[in-house]
Design a protein around this motif. Structure first.
Motif, PDB file in Angstrom:
ATOM      1  N   UNK A 214       0.809  -1.224   0.000  1.00 40.66           N
ATOM      2  CA  UNK A 214       0.000   0.000   0.000  1.00 40.66           C
ATOM      3  C   UNK A 214       0.841   1.272   0.000  1.00 40.66           C
ATOM      4  N   UNK A 215       1.991   1.241   0.685  1.00 43.44           N
ATOM      5  CA  UNK A 215       2.798   2.466   0.758  1.00 43.44           C
ATOM      6  C   UNK A 215       3.401   2.836  -0.594  1.00 43.44           C
ATOM      7  N   UNK A 216       3.435   1.886  -1.521  1.00 41.89           N
ATOM      8  CA  UNK A 216       3.999   2.148  -2.845  1.00 41.89           C
ATOM      9  C   UNK A 216       3.007   2.817  -3.794  1.00 41.89           C
ATOM     10  N   UNK A 217       1.742   2.947  -3.344  1.00 38.74           N
ATOM     11  CA  UNK A 217       0.766   3.680  -4.144  1.00 38.74           C
ATOM     12  C   UNK A 217       0.107   2.909  -5.265  1.00 38.74           C
ATOM     13  N   UNK A 218       0.107   1.566  -5.182  1.00 34.30           N
ATOM     14  CA  UNK A 218      -0.485   0.777  -6.272  1.00 34.30           C
ATOM     15  C   UNK A 218      -1.992   1.008  -6.395  1.00 34.30           C
ATOM     16  N   UNK A 219      -2.673   1.197  -5.245  1.00 33.14           N
ATOM     17  CA  UNK A 219      -4.125   1.432  -5.295  1.00 33.14           C
ATOM     18  C   UNK A 219      -4.438   2.731  -6.035  1.00 33.14           C
ATOM     19  N   UNK A 220      -3.714   3.777  -5.689  1.00 31.26           N
ATOM     20  CA  UNK A 220      -3.926   5.071  -6.329  1.00 31.26           C
ATOM     21  C   UNK A 220      -3.582   5.012  -7.818  1.00 31.26           C
ATOM     22  N   UNK A 221      -2.547   4.257  -8.156  1.00 30.07           N
ATOM     23  CA  UNK A 221      -2.155   4.141  -9.559  1.00 30.07           C
ATOM     24  C   UNK A 221      -3.242   3.441 -10.377  1.00 30.07           C
ATOM     25  N   UNK A 222      -3.799   2.350  -9.859  1.00 27.75           N
ATOM     26  CA  UNK A 222      -4.856   1.653 -10.588  1.00 27.75           C
ATOM     27  C   UNK A 222      -6.109   2.518 -10.713  1.00 27.75           C
ATOM     28  N   UNK A 223      -6.424   3.242  -9.638  1.00 25.36           N
ATOM     29  CA  UNK A 223      -7.586   4.146  -9.697  1.00 25.36           C
ATOM     30  C   UNK A 223      -7.348   5.245 -10.730  1.00 25.36           C
ATOM     31  N   UNK A 224      -6.119   5.788 -10.754  1.00 25.03           N
ATOM     32  CA  UNK A 224      -5.773   6.835 -11.715  1.00 25.03           C
ATOM     33  C   UNK A 224      -5.824   6.304 -13.140  1.00 25.03           C
ATOM     34  N   UNK A 225      -5.363   5.081 -13.342  1.00 23.33           N
ATOM     35  CA  UNK A 225      -5.366   4.479 -14.675  1.00 23.33           C
ATOM     36  C   UNK A 225      -6.791   4.351 -15.200  1.00 23.33           C
ATOM     37  N   UNK A 248       2.801  -7.938  -1.380  1.00 20.27           N
ATOM     38  CA  UNK A 248       3.081  -7.915   0.053  1.00 20.27           C
ATOM     39  C   UNK A 248       1.925  -7.236   0.770  1.00 20.27           C
ATOM     40  N   UNK A 249       1.037  -8.036   1.349  1.00 22.47           N
ATOM     41  CA  UNK A 249      -0.098  -7.520   2.127  1.00 22.47           C
ATOM     42  C   UNK A 249      -0.910  -6.520   1.313  1.00 22.47           C
ATOM     43  N   UNK A 250      -1.033  -6.769   0.002  1.00 21.62           N
ATOM     44  CA  UNK A 250      -1.789  -5.883  -0.882  1.00 21.62           C
ATOM     45  C   UNK A 250      -3.137  -6.532  -1.182  1.00 21.62           C
ATOM     46  N   UNK A 251      -4.039  -6.462  -0.228  1.00 25.25           N
ATOM     47  CA  UNK A 251      -5.329  -7.133  -0.363  1.00 25.25           C
ATOM     48  C   UNK A 251      -6.114  -6.567  -1.544  1.00 25.25           C
ATOM     49  N   UNK A 252      -6.596  -7.456  -2.396  1.00 18.71           N
ATOM     50  CA  UNK A 252      -7.412  -7.054  -3.535  1.00 18.71           C
ATOM     51  C   UNK A 252      -6.628  -6.729  -4.784  1.00 18.71           C
ATOM     52  N   UNK A 259      -9.968  -7.295 -12.950  1.00 19.04           N
ATOM     53  CA  UNK A 259     -11.137  -6.482 -13.319  1.00 19.04           C
ATOM     54  C   UNK A 259     -10.786  -5.464 -14.406  1.00 19.04           C
ATOM     55  N   UNK A 260      -9.695  -4.741 -14.210  1.00 18.31           N
ATOM     56  CA  UNK A 260      -9.307  -3.708 -15.165  1.00 18.31           C
ATOM     57  C   UNK A 260      -8.836  -4.315 -16.488  1.00 18.31           C
TER      58      UNK A 260
END
Length: 386
Positions: A214-225, A248-252, A259-260
């Motif tokens: 989560x600290x690497x910003x993967x959620x925000x990146x996918x949302x931005x994409x 690493x503990x990146x649920x979902x 999905x994308x």
């Protein structure tokens, strides 16, 4: 006649030598490779067992590596085997990578047992974003042994001025040596990585490579994409997002990638990349992105620069010289801001991208090359003499 050089016995101590160790294990591995070339250094690596330890050892140089079972919470890594081993083996000096885990306690006990010095590289683990997580556990570890461990270090190896400030805010005035991470000079490999598909040929490739946390910003990146694909159909058809690394503990994460991918056909997970395939991934990509919220000094950015891949990153990556030298584009940490940066990326002309690539090469060569390892070895020899 050449003067005989005294051999220096160096202990490299860390919690994990494999992919679960992230950038910490990669930095330690690169130091080991560079120091192995110096005949005056005798290296031994001590760490914990992990699922990929056998494969990980193949990436390290031909040095003694001892790994030990741990028990209890994996995030702490308690290991009486490691402690018992260290209490029976002497070295001239130790280089400790990372904090907050049992190997710190073991290092402190070893140093007291033999009266030997050590230096510690926290790898950004005293950064405020990190300190806010698991506060009670960190308070207990600090109270029991970590603060004492840090204060007894011959010096603390900080990766940049920002980390030096964080260390002193946590610990008070301290003996700190500032030296960044480094990446060896690497010839750009030919060929395609194993995740490549023929359909990518006419698309711009955006690469995220590293620990998927989560600290690497993967959620925000996918949302931005997804925002960019909705906002601009042309963007959706002409761009490809590739994730490579370990989850690493990146649920979902996996379900969101699926999905994308089903919805837009332009998102793929390429799995963990090692060795040549990792650098092929950088080489075939048009842009590397790291929308991180917290870093010490990210190895992935240095790797991208070393092979001439242009970079998008946040200020939290602690590489302001990348922006100053026009080797990187600054992006915010929120999804809408990242989306704006992705849309703007479309209009950047090829000449500008080529200039960014060249600037990345230069900044790596001038500031993040392997001479850093030689300089730290000199410091280890100095402190070993008292």
């Amino acid at each position: 006649m050449k003067a005989k050089v005294e051999k220096l016995r160096v202990l490299i101590l860390l919690s994990n030598i494999g992919t679960a160790g992230g950038g910490v294990s990669e930095v330690a591995r690169l130091y080991a490779h560079e120091w192995k070339k110096d005949d005056s250094l005798i290296l031994e690596v001590v760490s914990l067992n992990s699922d990929d330890v056998a494969e990980a050892k193949t990436q390290w140089p031909d040095v003694t590596i001892r790994t030990f079972k741990s028990f209890g919470p994996a995030r702490f890594g308690a290991s009486w085997g490691m402690l018992w081993y260290l209490m029976r083996h002497d070295y001239d000096v130790a280089h400790i990578h990372g904090i907050w885990m049992f190997h710190v306690f073991a290092a402190l006990a070893w140093s007291k047992r033999f009266g030997r010095p050590y230096v510690v590289t926290p790898h950004g683990m005293l950064e405020p974003w990190i300190l806010k997580r698991s506060r009670v556990l960190k308070w207990a570890v600090s109270l029991l042994f970590q603060t004492k461990f840090l204060r007894k270090a011959q010096f603390i190896h900080s990766l940049n001025q920002k980390e030096s400030d964080d260390i002193q805010a946590f610990l008070g005035p301290s003996d700190i040596v500032i030296a960044p991470n480094f990446v060896p000079y690497i010839a750009v490999p030919s060929g395609r990585p194993d995740w490549w598909r023929d359909t990518f040929e006419n698309r711009k490739i955006l690469l995220f490579l590293g620990r998927i946390h989560d600290k690497k910003g993967w959620r925000e990146l996918l949302a931005a994409w997804e925002m960019a694909c909705v906002r601009d159909l042309d963007f959706s058809h002409k761009h490809q997002l590739v994730f490579c690394g370990w989850v690493d503990a990146a649920e979902g994460f996996q379900s969101e990638i699926e999905r994308l991918s089903n919805k837009y056909g332009n998102v793929v997970f390429g799995g963990t990349q090692r060795g040549t395939d990792k650098f092929r991934s950088y080489a075939v990509s048009d842009m590397f992105i790291l929308p991180s919220k917290s870093e010490g000094l990210p190895m992935t950015v240095l790797e991208a620069w070393s092979v001439g891949c242009s970079v998008m990153m946040t200020r939290a990556c602690n590489l302001p010289d990348g922006f100053e030298s026009k080797a990187a584009i600054e992006i915010p940490e929120d999804a809408e801001g990242i989306c704006d940066a992705l849309i703007a990326w479309q209009s950047i002309d090829n000449a500008t991208i080529q200039t960014m690539r060249a600037n990345g090469h230069k900044i790596h060569a001038h500031h993040y090359g392997p001479t850093i390892a030689a300089d730290l070895a000199i410091e280890l020899r100095r402190v070993s003499r008292g």
